[in-house]
Design a protein around this motif. Sequence first.
Motif, PDB file in Angstrom:
ATOM      1  N   LEU A   1       6.117  -9.473 -16.670  1.00  0.00           N
ATOM      2  CA  LEU A   1       6.947  -9.150 -17.951  1.00  0.00           C
ATOM      3  C   LEU A   1       7.121  -7.799 -17.438  1.00  0.00           C
ATOM      4  N   PHE A   2       6.225  -6.441 -17.490  1.00  0.00           N
ATOM      5  CA  PHE A   2       6.537  -5.328 -17.678  1.00  0.00           C
ATOM      6  C   PHE A   2       5.940  -4.381 -15.807  1.00  0.00           C
ATOM      7  N   ASN A   3       6.364  -4.635 -15.254  1.00  0.00           N
ATOM      8  CA  ASN A   3       6.178  -4.530 -14.068  1.00  0.00           C
ATOM      9  C   ASN A   3       4.841  -3.173 -13.562  1.00  0.00           C
ATOM     10  N   VAL A   4       3.675  -3.133 -15.098  1.00  0.00           N
ATOM     11  CA  VAL A   4       2.766  -2.647 -15.279  1.00  0.00           C
ATOM     12  C   VAL A   4       2.446  -2.080 -13.727  1.00  0.00           C
ATOM     13  N   THR A   5       1.452  -2.929 -13.021  1.00  0.00           N
ATOM     14  CA  THR A   5       0.977  -1.990 -11.943  1.00  0.00           C
ATOM     15  C   THR A   5       1.787  -2.222 -10.339  1.00  0.00           C
ATOM     16  N   GLY A   6       3.705  -2.366 -10.925  1.00  0.00           N
ATOM     17  CA  GLY A   6       4.677  -2.135  -9.057  1.00  0.00           C
ATOM     18  C   GLY A   6       4.346  -0.709  -9.277  1.00  0.00           C
ATOM     19  N   GLY A   7       5.494  -0.513  -8.432  1.00  0.00           N
ATOM     20  CA  GLY A   7       5.545   1.034  -7.688  1.00  0.00           C
ATOM     21  C   GLY A   7       6.638   1.636  -8.877  1.00  0.00           C
ATOM     22  N   ARG A   8       6.335   3.479  -8.530  1.00  0.00           N
ATOM     23  CA  ARG A   8       7.187   4.564  -9.204  1.00  0.00           C
ATOM     24  C   ARG A   8       8.584   4.713  -8.663  1.00  0.00           C
ATOM     25  N   ARG A   9       9.290   3.479  -7.617  1.00  0.00           N
ATOM     26  CA  ARG A   9      10.220   3.558  -7.381  1.00  0.00           C
ATOM     27  C   ARG A   9      11.536   2.293  -7.255  1.00  0.00           C
TER      28      ARG A   9
ATOM     29  N   SER B   1       9.800   3.786 -14.742  1.00  0.00           N
ATOM     30  CA  SER B   1       8.972   4.811 -16.118  1.00  0.00           C
ATOM     31  C   SER B   1       8.004   3.714 -15.660  1.00  0.00           C
ATOM     32  N   LYS B   2       6.516   4.689 -15.463  1.00  0.00           N
ATOM     33  CA  LYS B   2       5.151   4.003 -15.991  1.00  0.00           C
ATOM     34  C   LYS B   2       4.356   4.600 -17.432  1.00  0.00           C
ATOM     35  N   PRO B   3       3.838   3.879 -17.652  1.00  0.00           N
ATOM     36  CA  PRO B   3       3.553   2.007 -17.065  1.00  0.00           C
ATOM     37  C   PRO B   3       3.910   1.545 -17.293  1.00  0.00           C
ATOM     38  N   LEU B   4       5.125   1.096 -18.171  1.00  0.00           N
ATOM     39  CA  LEU B   4       5.407   0.133 -18.799  1.00  0.00           C
ATOM     40  C   LEU B   4       7.355  -0.257 -18.538  1.00  0.00           C
TER      41      LEU B   4
ATOM     42  N   ASN C   1       0.895  -0.883   0.293  1.00  0.00           N
ATOM     43  CA  ASN C   1      -0.158   0.576  -0.013  1.00  0.00           C
ATOM     44  C   ASN C   1       0.946   1.396  -0.281  1.00  0.00           C
ATOM     45  N   HIS C   2       2.073   1.376   0.115  1.00  0.00           N
ATOM     46  CA  HIS C   2       3.111   2.538  -0.398  1.00  0.00           C
ATOM     47  C   HIS C   2       2.895   2.851  -1.550  1.00  0.00           C
ATOM     48  N   LEU C   3       2.416   3.600  -2.230  1.00  0.00           N
ATOM     49  CA  LEU C   3       2.388   4.723  -3.501  1.00  0.00           C
ATOM     50  C   LEU C   3       3.499   4.709  -4.394  1.00  0.00           C
ATOM     51  N   LEU C   4       4.428   4.788  -3.528  1.00  0.00           N
ATOM     52  CA  LEU C   4       6.287   5.122  -4.530  1.00  0.00           C
ATOM     53  C   LEU C   4       6.910   3.618  -4.303  1.00  0.00           C
ATOM     54  N   ASP C   5       6.922   2.661  -3.061  1.00  0.00           N
ATOM     55  CA  ASP C   5       7.918   2.032  -2.996  1.00  0.00           C
ATOM     56  C   ASP C   5       7.019   0.539  -2.798  1.00  0.00           C
ATOM     57  N   GLY C   6       5.375   0.356  -2.984  1.00  0.00           N
ATOM     58  CA  GLY C   6       4.895  -0.632  -3.263  1.00  0.00           C
ATOM     59  C   GLY C   6       5.393  -1.663  -4.201  1.00  0.00           C
ATOM     60  N   GLU C   7       5.291  -2.855  -4.424  1.00  0.00           N
ATOM     61  CA  GLU C   7       5.384  -3.754  -5.213  1.00  0.00           C
ATOM     62  C   GLU C   7       4.883  -4.912  -6.705  1.00  0.00           C
ATOM     63  N   SER C   8       3.591  -4.098  -5.870  1.00  0.00           N
ATOM     64  CA  SER C   8       2.486  -4.679  -6.805  1.00  0.00           C
ATOM     65  C   SER C   8       0.847  -4.249  -6.604  1.00  0.00           C
ATOM     66  N   HIS C   9      -0.295  -3.821  -7.211  1.00  0.00           N
ATOM     67  CA  HIS C   9      -1.373  -3.478  -6.848  1.00  0.00           C
ATOM     68  C   HIS C   9      -1.039  -2.039  -6.830  1.00  0.00           C
ATOM     69  N   VAL C  10      -0.164  -1.330  -7.528  1.00  0.00           N
ATOM     70  CA  VAL C  10      -0.106   0.135  -7.230  1.00  0.00           C
ATOM     71  C   VAL C  10      -1.515   1.264  -7.700  1.00  0.00           C
ATOM     72  N   PRO C  11      -1.782   1.403  -7.546  1.00  0.00           N
ATOM     73  CA  PRO C  11      -2.781   2.793  -8.321  1.00  0.00           C
ATOM     74  C   PRO C  11      -1.849   3.801  -8.733  1.00  0.00           C
ATOM     75  N   ASP C  12      -1.768   4.105 -10.009  1.00  0.00           N
ATOM     76  CA  ASP C  12      -2.203   5.140 -10.710  1.00  0.00           C
ATOM     77  C   ASP C  12      -2.170   6.832 -10.046  1.00  0.00           C
TER      78      ASP C  12
END
Length: 146
Positions: free
Chosen positions: A62-70, A77-80, A11-22
């Motif tokens: 494959l691309f860490n799409v729902t991963g954290g921003r950091r 880089s997001k989204p891919l 649930n960390h918006l920058l460092d979370g590893e999965s299910h991180v919302p945009d």
Amino acid sequence: YSHGKHHSKTNHLLDGESHVPDAEDESTTAIMRTLHRILGDDCFAILELVNHLVFGWPMYLLFNVTGGRRLNGKTVSKPLSFSADHFRPTSELFPDAWRLRIALSTVGVGITALALARACYVFGFAPVAVYYFGPYMFVNFWLVLY
């Protein structure tokens, strides 16, 4: 290490590893808002279900799409992200000491994919879909919804 690290920033918006919302300012959010307006609530809800339940986990792997921003203090880089995946031994997701481990895991995934292709060739797609892809999708739904 991996699973504990995976859940340590839940649930960390920058460092979370999965299910991180945009974030509100990310381009995918604007695109999704536009799609929602065009499709309406019901169709957009179906689109979101398919995106999350069918494509979500593979796109994360494959691309860490729902991963954290950091990741390790660096912006991803997001989204891919082409630097953070679960299959390359040099992926930023894993420590350097794990390179052999990740390579062996990726070989295992490749062997499984080849075995599934062979099973489809020998038995046909329908039995493989029933005995493999059905249970696979159930597990995928469980992982995404849990």
